[in-house]
Design a protein around this motif. Structure first.
Motif, PDB file in Angstrom:
ATOM      1  N   THR A 113      -6.157   7.525   2.810  1.00 38.33           N
ATOM      2  CA  THR A 113      -7.086   7.467   1.671  1.00 38.33           C
ATOM      3  C   THR A 113      -8.166   8.533   1.810  1.00 38.33           C
ATOM      4  N   LYS A 138       0.830  -1.209   0.000  1.00 39.58           N
ATOM      5  CA  LYS A 138       0.000   0.000   0.000  1.00 39.58           C
ATOM      6  C   LYS A 138       0.867   1.262   0.000  1.00 39.58           C
ATOM      7  N   HIS A 186      -0.006   9.187  -4.333  1.00 37.38           N
ATOM      8  CA  HIS A 186      -0.877  10.307  -3.971  1.00 37.38           C
ATOM      9  C   HIS A 186      -0.186  11.367  -3.125  1.00 37.38           C
ATOM     10  N   ASP A 208       0.661   2.934  -3.193  1.00 34.51           N
ATOM     11  CA  ASP A 208      -0.523   3.797  -3.358  1.00 34.51           C
ATOM     12  C   ASP A 208      -0.287   5.146  -2.688  1.00 34.51           C
ATOM     13  N   VAL A 213      -3.605   3.479   6.268  1.00 40.00           N
ATOM     14  CA  VAL A 213      -4.027   3.511   4.864  1.00 40.00           C
ATOM     15  C   VAL A 213      -5.425   4.119   4.744  1.00 40.00           C
ATOM     16  N   ASN A 214      -6.340   3.670   5.615  1.00 40.42           N
ATOM     17  CA  ASN A 214      -7.717   4.186   5.561  1.00 40.42           C
ATOM     18  C   ASN A 214      -7.739   5.701   5.783  1.00 40.42           C
ATOM     19  N   TRP A 248      -6.589  11.952   0.665  1.00 38.28           N
ATOM     20  CA  TRP A 248      -6.450  12.264  -0.769  1.00 38.28           C
ATOM     21  C   TRP A 248      -7.768  12.153  -1.533  1.00 38.28           C
ATOM     22  N   GLU A 249      -8.768  11.485  -0.932  1.00 37.36           N
ATOM     23  CA  GLU A 249     -10.087  11.460  -1.568  1.00 37.36           C
ATOM     24  C   GLU A 249     -10.963  12.623  -1.115  1.00 37.36           C
TER      25      GLU A 249
END
Length: 317
Positions: free
Chosen positions: A177, A26, A33, A29, A173-174, A180-181
């Motif tokens: 995420t 991850k 980002h 990922d 990670v959550n 960046w979302e």
């Protein structure tokens, strides 16, 4: 466009930085980002380079570690200016963590213990660290060692909190995420953890919690299926936020409270004291005193990670 990111550590062990690396694949990922401009664990940098950045240059700052000395505070204030969003990562930045246990002592107590009294120290002259030292033109300045360990939000404005010692990699990670979302919750929220207690995600069987005696982990082999608190082991699951996946409990170790308290709980240690008192089987004062005496160091047990954020904050001096 990648998010310009800074990661920094104050008074910390480095576990939170390792937890970021523990995201394994991850991490690719994350690299897609986020662009890292500052990360002492992984890359070289100079404070002057950070000072030269425009204010709000960094989209996000992930600060782990408590505020133990003047350098920790200076860089926290600097990064607050340079970052649009400040996240307190890990138990130390969130609620003081293990460094916060130093608040049971004074600055002088700690220096004396470390530099004079410890069994492995030879210091016949009783030399202690000084903040300023000079030898001719050579000058040296060391950070000032504070009397009180502070949480990050006791020094700067914090936007979000990612708890844990360290945070679980998947929770990191959550949380990233969500960054960046653009799916972050309201300012001041906990990210990367749940809203219920650890007992709600604990897989152990819970029956009626009535404790006849307090035990320590080295005194017994606990039933692998049954609630540890019901077996007499002091488990802080009833007052600790869920989110870690009950990793310690699944290994037979009681929760120590690193994910911190739920919302609206001003003092995690006092909440646990109340919870424990409600499940003690004896009701006579003499028998209750006998059970309490079975517990070694209850104040530090209940405030193992949260002393700096508690109502007590520190021992009176």
């Amino acid at each position: 466009m990648k998010l310009k990111t800074g990661i920094y550590w104050g008074a910390a062990c480095g576990g939170c930085d390792v937890a970021v690396l523990d995201t394994h694949e991850k991490l690719l990922d994350i690299a897609d980002h986020m662009e890292f401009f500052l990360w002492p664990c992984a890359m070289d940098f100079k404070y002057e380079d950070v000072k030269a950045l425009d204010d709000d240059f960094l989209d996000i700052v992930l600060y782990n570690g408590a505020i133990r000395n003047s350098e920790n505070e200076e860089i926290a204030r600097l990064l607050r200016r340079k970052g649009k969003v400040m996240v307190a990562v890990g138990a130390c930045a969130h609620i003081g963590g293990i460094p916060g246990l130093a608040n049971f002592y004074t600055r002088d107590d700690i220096l004396k213990r470390v530099y004079i009294d410890s069994p492995s120290t030879t210091n016949d002259e009783g030399t202690l660290p000084v903040e300023h030292w000079a030898n001719g033109d050579e000058k040296l300045e060391l950070p000032r060692f504070y009397n009180t360990v502070k949480t990050l939000d006791q020094v700067v404005d914090v936007d979000y909190y990612l708890p844990g010692c360290p945070p679980v990699p998947q929770q990191i990670v959550n949380a990233l995420t969500a960054v960046w979302e653009g799916a972050l919750p309201p300012k001041g929220s906990i990210i990367g953890a749940g809203t219920k207690t650890l007992c709600d995600e604990c897989p152990r069987v819970k029956e009626e919690k009535m404790i006849p005696a307090i035990k320590r982990t080295h005194m017994m082999i606990p039933d692998p299926e049954r609630c540890l608190l019901e077996q007499g082991l002091v488990c802080l699951g009833p007052v600790t936020r869920e989110g870690c996946g009950a990793r310690c409990i699944k290994s037979g170790v009681p929760c120590r409270g690193c994910y911190g308290p739920l919302d609206e709980v001003p003092d995690m240690g006092m909440k646990m004291l109340s919870a424990l008192a409600s499940v003690l089987e004896p009701k006579e004062l003499k028998e209750i005193d006998e059970i309490v005496d079975m517990m070694v160091d209850p104040l530090r047990t209940f405030h193992r990670f949260s002393m700096a954020a508690s109502i007590l904050r520190r021992k009176n001096t």
